[in-house]
Design an enzyme around this catalytic site. Structure first.
Site, PDB file in Angstrom:
ATOM      1  N   CYS A  98       0.937  -1.064   0.058  1.00  0.00           N
ATOM      2  CA  CYS A  98      -0.097   0.016  -0.001  1.00  0.00           C
ATOM      3  C   CYS A  98       0.875   1.268   0.055  1.00  0.00           C
ATOM      4  O   CYS A  98       1.628   1.646   0.716  1.00  0.00           O
ATOM      5  CB  CYS A  98      -0.863  -0.101   1.129  1.00  0.00           C
ATOM      6  SG  CYS A  98      -1.834   1.531   1.625  1.00  0.00           S
ATOM      7  N   CYS A 102      -3.808   7.034  -1.593  1.00  0.00           N
ATOM      8  CA  CYS A 102      -5.249   7.400  -2.270  1.00  0.00           C
ATOM      9  C   CYS A 102      -6.452   7.669  -1.289  1.00  0.00           C
ATOM     10  O   CYS A 102      -7.412   8.230  -1.850  1.00  0.00           O
ATOM     11  CB  CYS A 102      -5.537   5.957  -2.911  1.00  0.00           C
ATOM     12  SG  CYS A 102      -4.093   5.189  -3.322  1.00  0.00           S
ATOM     13  N   THR A 183      -4.488   4.944   7.410  1.00  0.00           N
ATOM     14  CA  THR A 183      -3.288   4.542   6.342  1.00  0.00           C
ATOM     15  C   THR A 183      -2.357   5.561   6.200  1.00  0.00           C
ATOM     16  O   THR A 183      -3.000   6.669   5.747  1.00  0.00           O
ATOM     17  CB  THR A 183      -4.126   4.169   5.136  1.00  0.00           C
ATOM     18  OG1 THR A 183      -5.135   3.032   5.205  1.00  0.00           O
ATOM     19  CG2 THR A 183      -3.195   3.765   3.992  1.00  0.00           C
ATOM     20  N   GLU A 246      -0.346   1.607   9.224  1.00  0.00           N
ATOM     21  CA  GLU A 246      -1.686   1.958   9.529  1.00  0.00           C
ATOM     22  C   GLU A 246      -1.341   2.637  11.180  1.00  0.00           C
ATOM     23  O   GLU A 246      -0.688   1.862  11.947  1.00  0.00           O
ATOM     24  CB  GLU A 246      -2.585   0.884   9.852  1.00  0.00           C
ATOM     25  CG  GLU A 246      -2.783   0.090   8.589  1.00  0.00           C
ATOM     26  CD  GLU A 246      -3.534   0.800   7.425  1.00  0.00           C
ATOM     27  OE1 GLU A 246      -4.408   1.656   7.605  1.00  0.00           O
ATOM     28  OE2 GLU A 246      -3.335   0.650   6.391  1.00  0.00           O
ATOM     29  N   HIS A 281     -13.367   5.197  -3.208  1.00  0.00           N
ATOM     30  CA  HIS A 281     -12.203   4.181  -2.598  1.00  0.00           C
ATOM     31  C   HIS A 281     -12.448   2.829  -2.685  1.00  0.00           C
ATOM     32  O   HIS A 281     -11.206   1.990  -2.943  1.00  0.00           O
ATOM     33  CB  HIS A 281     -11.912   4.414  -0.958  1.00  0.00           C
ATOM     34  CG  HIS A 281     -10.501   4.077  -0.419  1.00  0.00           C
ATOM     35  ND1 HIS A 281      -9.764   4.801  -1.154  1.00  0.00           N
ATOM     36  CD2 HIS A 281     -10.241   3.351   0.411  1.00  0.00           C
ATOM     37  CE1 HIS A 281      -8.668   4.512  -0.327  1.00  0.00           C
ATOM     38  NE2 HIS A 281      -8.833   3.525   0.466  1.00  0.00           N
ATOM     39  N   TYR A 285      -9.550   0.214  -4.926  1.00  0.00           N
ATOM     40  CA  TYR A 285      -8.853  -1.097  -4.900  1.00  0.00           C
ATOM     41  C   TYR A 285      -8.760  -2.005  -6.017  1.00  0.00           C
ATOM     42  O   TYR A 285      -7.917  -2.816  -6.070  1.00  0.00           O
ATOM     43  CB  TYR A 285      -9.716  -1.733  -3.692  1.00  0.00           C
ATOM     44  CG  TYR A 285      -9.673  -1.512  -2.267  1.00  0.00           C
ATOM     45  CD1 TYR A 285      -9.047  -0.289  -1.960  1.00  0.00           C
ATOM     46  CD2 TYR A 285      -9.821  -2.086  -1.401  1.00  0.00           C
ATOM     47  CE1 TYR A 285      -9.053   0.036  -0.746  1.00  0.00           C
ATOM     48  CE2 TYR A 285      -9.569  -1.586  -0.087  1.00  0.00           C
ATOM     49  CZ  TYR A 285      -9.025  -0.546   0.468  1.00  0.00           C
ATOM     50  OH  TYR A 285      -8.885  -0.108   1.626  1.00  0.00           O
ATOM     51  N   CYS A 288      -4.935  -0.668  -6.980  1.00  0.00           N
ATOM     52  CA  CYS A 288      -3.838  -1.005  -6.232  1.00  0.00           C
ATOM     53  C   CYS A 288      -3.496  -2.430  -6.050  1.00  0.00           C
ATOM     54  O   CYS A 288      -2.406  -3.002  -6.113  1.00  0.00           O
ATOM     55  CB  CYS A 288      -3.530  -0.245  -4.942  1.00  0.00           C
ATOM     56  SG  CYS A 288      -4.941  -0.576  -3.552  1.00  0.00           S
ATOM     57  N   GLU A 430      -6.992  -5.726   4.864  1.00  0.00           N
ATOM     58  CA  GLU A 430      -7.408  -4.552   4.292  1.00  0.00           C
ATOM     59  C   GLU A 430      -8.231  -4.831   3.189  1.00  0.00           C
ATOM     60  O   GLU A 430      -9.341  -4.030   2.995  1.00  0.00           O
ATOM     61  CB  GLU A 430      -6.408  -3.492   3.974  1.00  0.00           C
ATOM     62  CG  GLU A 430      -6.959  -2.093   3.789  1.00  0.00           C
ATOM     63  CD  GLU A 430      -5.972  -1.307   2.915  1.00  0.00           C
ATOM     64  OE1 GLU A 430      -4.838  -1.637   2.569  1.00  0.00           O
ATOM     65  OE2 GLU A 430      -6.533  -0.127   2.973  1.00  0.00           O
TER      66      GLU A 430
HETATM   67 FE1  SF4 Z   1      -3.440   1.808   0.055  1.00  0.00          FE
HETATM   68 FE2  SF4 Z   1      -4.730   0.680  -2.114  1.00  0.00          FE
HETATM   69 FE3  SF4 Z   1      -5.778   2.307  -0.153  1.00  0.00          FE
HETATM   70 FE4  SF4 Z   1      -4.234   3.514  -1.993  1.00  0.00          FE
HETATM   71  S1  SF4 Z   1      -6.181   2.313  -2.430  1.00  0.00           S
HETATM   72  S2  SF4 Z   1      -4.364   3.773   0.024  1.00  0.00           S
HETATM   73  S3  SF4 Z   1      -2.849   1.749  -2.128  1.00  0.00           S
HETATM   74  S4  SF4 Z   1      -5.014   0.225   0.036  1.00  0.00           S
HETATM   75 FE    FE Z   2      -7.634   1.407   2.459  1.00  0.00          FE
END
Ligand code: SF4
Ligand code: FE
Length: 474
Positions: A98, A102, A183, A246, A281, A285, A288, A430
């Protein structure tokens, strides 16, 4: 647009209060448990300067009139949302974990929409703040989840389980409470706190969106522990350079000047913000995580090639399945972004159905992908002795015999890191709970589905009604 070196240097001037168990971390930037997570964020700055990714990792801002890092950019077209997913996949592949930036990006877009609904004064204040964030290219931590306590009780019955306004002064507000699972919190310049749930009339003190410097007096951060995190910086780290992070943040009566308060009791706009953020959000996902799974699939494919089994039909089939599942996640994230629509504020929003389906897949498919990776990696992934032994005069040759060499051992460590080591925090738990637990997506899916239209189509084709009534039902 900052470089990665400038970003890392900029973190040194902050005086954050960060605790690891009972010890205060005086120099987080060089701490072995923190530095890998800083390197991950730094990659978001790096790509903005690399010739092949510059166009994707930066965007033109109408606020500053120049190019800004995409992670501070507003979604001013469907292509911004698509580019976000593409960039996240590249970053997920480059870091294997991660990269933390984001949540802030998705949150500032959701707040742009919400403050526009809240009124011109709130909106103007937010836009002034965002313009400065873009100019300074800051890392923003989006802080949403409250501790929540007993779910049968309202916030007012257990106020310290929620972040809230405890005092209103002439020049600002004082806030108190916790935000969980933050995060990249310790790697941020500012924390953007947002309401983590829907509130009713009379609960206005909990409806709060504001920006707070990460080192403001009273901001106390507790570092989240990860499996085998003490291996970071050692040959057994698995991921040699990057990591996720985190933190739990406690706000101990923190003062926030009004200039940085964007929502203060506006229940309707806060609910808009929550829905908009969840959509953004949940689609994120789809960027990433596939990038991370590219790395995991690559690791077990490389192991299979090195040990001479990659041509076996059963091995190839498992690699194909891992790829199929990865692309399924990515495809829906992209689709949610392509099918976006424009909000009255001018900002584009993902398709809510597809964004929630994307995240629902993320609560499931990664478990199958990691299961296949553990299957292909073999038992040594779990019983491998420490890699230091390779350098020992007596144990080195033994290690070489049992592992086939340091290359295989390092790849096995990477698989271990991603499936159940430190890297499993963003890649397992996560995936389940980040951006909302599975049931949260099912609620949106049920609400968004066009049940009446579907039933009318069925009735029509069963010969029960004419086409006109199907059209009407639509
Ligand atoms: Fe982390 Fe993925 Fe959330 Fe971006 S979208 S903060 S990489 S978990
Ligand atoms: Fe997240």
């Amino acid at each position: 647009v900052k470089t990665s070196a400038e970003y890392i240097e900029s973190l040194r001037s902050r005086n954050i209060e960060l605790w690891l168990d009972g010890d205060r971390i005086e120099n987080p930037v060089d701490h072995p448990l923190i530095r890998p997570s800083i390197e991950s964020v730094a990659m978001t700055y790096d790509l903005a300067h690399q010739p092949d990714t510059h166009a994707l990792a930066t965007a033109h801002s109408e606020l500053t009139g120049g190019r800004v890092n995409r992670f501070t950019h507003l979604f001013t077209g469907a292509d911004d949302l698509v580019d976000k997913i593409k960039l996240q996949r590249i970053l997920g592949r480059a870091t294997g974990t991660c990269f933390q930036r984001c949540v802030g990006m998705d949150a500032l877009n959701a707040l742009f929409i919400a403050t526009w609904e809240a009124g011109p004064e709130n909106h103007a204040r937010f836009v002034r703040w965002l313009t400065k964030v873009q100019q300074a290219d800051e890392m923003i931590c989006g802080a949403m989840t409250d501790a929540k306590g007993n779910r049968r009780k309202r916030a007012a019955e257990q106020p310290d389980a929620f972040l809230r306004i405890v005092e209103r002064r002439e020049d600002g507000i004082v806030i108190r409470g916790a935000k969980l699972h933050q995060t990249g919190g310790a790697n941020a310049h500012q924390i953007l706190v947002l309401p983590g749930g829907t509130y009713r009339e009379g609960e206005e003190d909990f409806v709060l969106a504001a920006a707070i410097p990460a080192d403001a007096p009273g901001v106390i951060m507790l570092l989240g522990r990860q499996p085998s995190d003490l291996r970071k910086g050692t040959p057994d780290a698995g991921n040699s350079t990057y990591g996720g992070q985190e933190v739990t943040v406690w706000f101990e009566n923190v003062f926030v000047p009004y200039e940085n308060v964007f929502l203060d009791g506006q229940i309707g706009p806060a609910t808009t913000m929550l829905t908009a953020f969840a959509g953004y959000h949940r689609a994120s996902y789809g960027g990433c995580k596939p990038g991370n799974f590219d790395v995991l699939t690559g690791a077990v494919a490389q192991l299979a090639e090195d040990s001479g089994i990659i041509k076996h039909a059963a091995v190839r089939d498992k690699l194909v399945e891992m790829t199929h599942l990865t692309e399924t996640i990515h495809g829906v994230g992209l689709a949610a972004s392509h099918k976006s629509t424009q909000h009255g504020s001018g900002i584009w929003q993902v398709d809510p159905m597809l964004a929630n389906v994307c995240k629902q897949n993320v609560t499931r498919l990664p478990y199958e992908i990691t299961r296949l990776a553990e299957d292909l990696a073999g038992g040594l992934v779990a019983t491998l002795p420490g890699l230091e032994s390779f350098d020992h005069p007596k144990l080195g040759p033994i290690m070489k015999n049992i592992t086939g060499g340091r290359r295989r051992a390092s790849l096995l460590r990477l698989v271990e890191y991603m499936t159940y080591g430190a890297g499993s925090v963003p890649l397992r738990i996560e995936c389940m709970h980040g951006a909302g637990s599975p049931q949260a997506q099912r609620i949106v899916i049920e609400r968004t589905a066009d049940w009446a239209g579907r039933m009318a189509s069925a009735r029509n084709l069963a010969g029960l009604e004419d086409t006109a009534s199907v059209q009407a039902a639509k």
